[in-house]
Design an enzyme around this catalytic site. Structure first.
Site, mmCIF file in Angstrom:
data_model
loop_
_atom_site.group_PDB
_atom_site.id
_atom_site.type_symbol
_atom_site.label_atom_id
_atom_site.label_comp_id
_atom_site.label_asym_id
_atom_site.label_seq_id
_atom_site.Cartn_x
_atom_site.Cartn_y
_atom_site.Cartn_z
ATOM 1 N N ARG A 25 0.821 -1.217 0.000
ATOM 2 C CA ARG A 25 0.000 0.000 0.000
ATOM 3 C C ARG A 25 0.858 1.272 0.000
ATOM 4 N NH1 ARG A 25 -4.074 -1.050 4.826
ATOM 5 N NH2 ARG A 25 -2.148 -1.914 5.680
ATOM 6 N N ASN A 43 -6.388 -2.783 1.720
ATOM 7 C CA ASN A 43 -6.369 -4.235 1.873
ATOM 8 C C ASN A 43 -7.799 -4.725 2.043
ATOM 9 O OD1 ASN A 43 -3.610 -4.527 1.779
ATOM 10 N ND2 ASN A 43 -3.333 -4.620 3.995
#
Length: 783
Positions: A25, A43
């Site tokens: 990320r 996520n």
């Protein structure tokens, strides 16, 4: 930007694979900011989702970069994108993870400490100087601390440790390498060390505990150290009195201990180290690697570490705690799993005090819970070709199993229970495959309980709703009984897979051969497995073609006396085999008078099992060469024969320099009709033993005989592709000899990510089940 511009668009990207807990990320965030794109990344239970807005050309570049330049410890196995309505984001941000439904993200293995963290660990001006739990997004524990998915701090055993202001600032700073690092902590807010004696008294805390533990080790004490996957018993590798006590208390008289070193320079002083070996030792997985011991009198390592062996099992310190401890000790240490031989590695303080209090002198622990316990992984490097062979697959490898060219139906959940000797199960969920860490022998009650615990962990983690499960044919295997119980509970029909066929399915899958158009010879050799005809198999040849697997050859059956007792007594294997060829009198002195008469009576009355195992042939050869008649650990006799043969081969420097003419006659001793005969070879072998041939040469001749059996059968069936599996192919010399003899005329296939031993059985069962039920999607790569 005018969002009505036709060149302006919004895409939703979905990525699966090793994409959580690897800094994915933050990587996406920084890339989007650099390209001035709006949106978010998050996520989810099925991977990483990215919503991104911008000019179409920029979106295309962004997508291509994301799936090709992701962080080095990540792996994207699947990716997709679709155009979606523009929502008009002015910035890009990281969205909080979602947690709904069944999880399909990959469980990631634990990692060693990275180089950047090591530099900070040793920098006096860094605020994490000397902090034994330093981590970032590119290193540290994953699998061992997760109790739920997706991977976020609140779903790990890091949840109790509230980050201080400095750590929180790093965690929230997209330009910091600890941005969204779920294990982020420091001395102010992190994990605390403690040191006590074996009575849980005289506790000390903090940084001084490492120095105190090191002093205890140097004084000859045994210290239990809580690492990533469990406790290791640490002791001075040069203190013979300590090692004698460790062997006695651990009930491990001969099996080699593993060693831990601080750095490559210290490793080079004790073992022979090739470039390939060094690369393996230095890899991010940091396995134990079996390497040749250097000859000389200046070793810091006692012979009691690996009695009678020419090798040492070596690993580098892989966690910051181990690094700091070894820096204080200043020499290599024994680092063996904290357990009584045969039981699972211990991971909780109370277990150490109650079960090993009689063995350890000190306990160096910490207050972060280990959710999943696991042993260190073990790899051997073959002597000539330097081919890595897994002996045990666990920490830093399990449970992730990469299968980019193997496609399974994402709508099904399958479970395979494996075998008993090397407890291991495999699972297919949402198209992902997991192969559990090594869980020990299920004949041990504690190992069986741990196996069940790990199964339950996976059921809860993925909220599993099984479609089907696979088990071994052996009716007395605990894994089979557990599978039958699960099948009855969930009202599904179990799928039986013969043990050696499971081995073959596993090596076929690992090499993308399931849909290969050419016939493939499967050579499956191990110690024991329940055969389809009710006998004990272990020296098998299968032919695989058009999705069908048939047994075409095997070693002639010979008597296996007293079942499992024979496995622990190589002399009994020798008696059964030599009785079959009429040469049993050679062994009489190995038995008492009453034993001799009793065993011969059993043989004459045919009170025995029929067996084709190559593993027991190794036992026989070991006993005949004056090696072990009684084994104290699994594979001891086979290791002895391999050691002798390897000594012989290495005495000539390379395989090319061996005097092959000395062994040419052995080819004439091979009889494969109707099955592979033992008679001619073992009649010659007994005569050679009686004539006092060098035992190293005889051990090598045995390996030579085995290799040429494979070549003759492959040639007889006009097969060019040979795939091997089974515990016998842990023998690194045998693997090298096959490569030496077969490379020109045959294509050889070995296991890649798994051990050739019974740890791969569950994957083979899983693939056989998926193939039978048509859940396995055709791999077009090979067609």
């Amino acid at each position: 930007m005018d969002t009505k511009d036709r060149s302006f668009s919004a895409w939703h990207l979905h990525l699966r694979g090793k994409v959580q807990g690897v800094g994915f990320r933050p990587f996406v965030y920084r890339l989007a900011k650099e390209k001035k794109l709006g949106g978010w990344v998050s996520n989810d239970t099925d991977g990483v989702h990215i919503y991104v807005e911008g000019e179409k050309e920029k979106l295309q570049d962004f997508y291509l970069f994301v799936i090709t330049h992701y962080p080095p410890i990540a792996l994207v196995t699947e990716s997709s994108y679709q155009e979606v309505p523009v929502q008009g984001y002015k910035d890009f941000f990281i969205k909080e993870s979602l947690k709904e439904g069944s999880s399909s993200v990959l469980l990631l293995p634990d990692l060693d400490v990275c180089e950047q963290c090591i530099q900070e660990l040793h920098c006096p001006t860094d605020r994490r100087y000397g902090y034994p739990f330093i981590t970032c997004t590119q290193c540290g524990p994953r699998y061992s601390i997760i109790f739920a998915l997706p991977y976020d701090r609140q779903r790990t055993s890091m949840e109790p440790f509230k980050m201080c202001e400095d750590c929180q600032r790093e965690y929230q700073n997209p330009l910091d390498r600890r941005f969204f690092s779920q294990t982020n902590s420091c001395k102010k807010c992190g994990i605390e060390l403690s040191l006590s004696d074996n009575l849980k008294t005289n506790f000390s805390y903090g940084e001084q505990t490492i120095n105190q533990a090191a002093e205890a080790i140097l004084k000859g004490e045994i210290v239990a150290v809580k690492g990533i996957g469990g406790f290791l018993l640490i002791a001075d590798a040069g203190n013979e009195q300590t090692l004698k006590r460790l062997r006695e208390k651990k009930k491990r008289p001969h099996k080699p201990f593993a060693l831990m070193f601080l750095d490559i320079q210290s490793v080079k002083k004790e073992v022979e180290l090739s470039d390939e070996d060094q690369k393996l030792l230095n890899s991010r997985s940091k396995p134990i690697v079996i390497l040749d011991r250097k000859k000389g009198n200046h070793s810091l390592v006692s012979q009691l570490v690996a009695p009678g062996q020419d090798t040492l099992g070596v690993m580098l310190a892989y966690s910051p705690l181990h690094i700091l401890l070894l820096e204080h000790v200043g020499k290599p240490v024994v680092a063996t799993s904290a357990n009584v031989s045969g039981s699972p590695i211990l991971s909780m303080d109370q277990e150490i005090f109650t079960r090993l209090g009689h063995l350890v002198d000190k306990v160096l622990s910490h207050n972060r819970q280990i959710i999943v316990a696991q042993d260190d992984s073990v790899v051997i490097s073959s002597p000539f070709y330097k081919q890595p062979i897994f002996l045990r697959r666990s920490r830093s490898y399990a449970p992730f199993y990469a299968h980019e060219n193997l496609r399974l139906d994402k709508k099904i959940s399958l479970l395979a229970l494996g075998a008993d000797q090397k407890g291991c199960f495999s699972l297919c969920h949402e198209g992902n495959i997991y192969v559990s860490q090594y869980l020990g022998s299920l004949q041990n009650f504690e190992s069986e309980e741990n196996y069940k615990k790990q199964l339950n962990y996976y059921f809860l983690l993925f909220n599993l709703d099984l479609n089907s499960l696979a088990i071994d044919l052996h009716p007395a295997y605990r894994s089979t009984e557990i599978g039958l119980s699960l099948a009855a509970e969930r009202k599904i029909t179990p799928f039986y897979v013969q043990h050696h066929k499971a081995h073959f399915w596993a090596v076929l899958a690992e090499n993308d051969l399931i849909y290969d158009l050419e016939p493939i010879l499967g050579v499956i050799w191990d110690g024991t497995g329940f055969g389809e005809d009710g006998t004990i198999w272990g020296g098998e040849f299968f032919l695989y073609q058009n999705g069908k697997m048939n047994r075409i050859k095997h070693f002639s059956y010979y008597p296996l006396l007293l079942g499992d007792k024979t496995i622990k007594e190589p002399r009994l294997s020798a008696l059964g085999i030599l009785w079959k060829v009429g040469k049993e009198s050679l062994l009489k002195e190995k038995f008492s008078s009453s034993e001799w008469h009793t065993y011969l009576k059993l043989l004459n009355l045919k009170h025995y099992f029929l067996c084709s195992s190559v593993g027991r042939l190794f036992d026989c050869v070991c006993s005949m060469l004056g090696g072990y008649d009684l084994s104290t650990f699994e594979g001891q006799a086979a290791m002895e024969v391999q050691k002798l043969a390897t000594r012989y081969a290495k005495s000539f420097g390379s395989l090319d320099c061996l005097p092959w003419e000395r062994f040419a006659f052995i080819k004439k001793l091979i009889r494969t009709q109707p099955q592979i005969s033992l008679n001619d070879f073992f009649v010659w072998f007994t005569e050679a033993v009686n004539n006092h041939w060098p035992k190293e040469q005889l051990a090598f001749g045995f390996h030579y005989w085995l290799c040429w059996i494979i070549i003759q059968i492959a040639s007889a069936f006009c097969v060019k592709k040979i795939a091997v599996s089974g515990g016998v192919f842990q023998n690194a010399l045998l693997v090298d000899l096959l490569r030496f003899f077969c490379t020109k005329d045959f294509e050889l296939y070995f296991h890649r990510q798994l051990s050739p031993n019974d740890e791969n059985i569950s994957l083979g069962q899983l693939i056989a089940l998926a193939h039978e039920k048509k859940f396995l999607q055709r791999n077009y790569k090979n067609t």
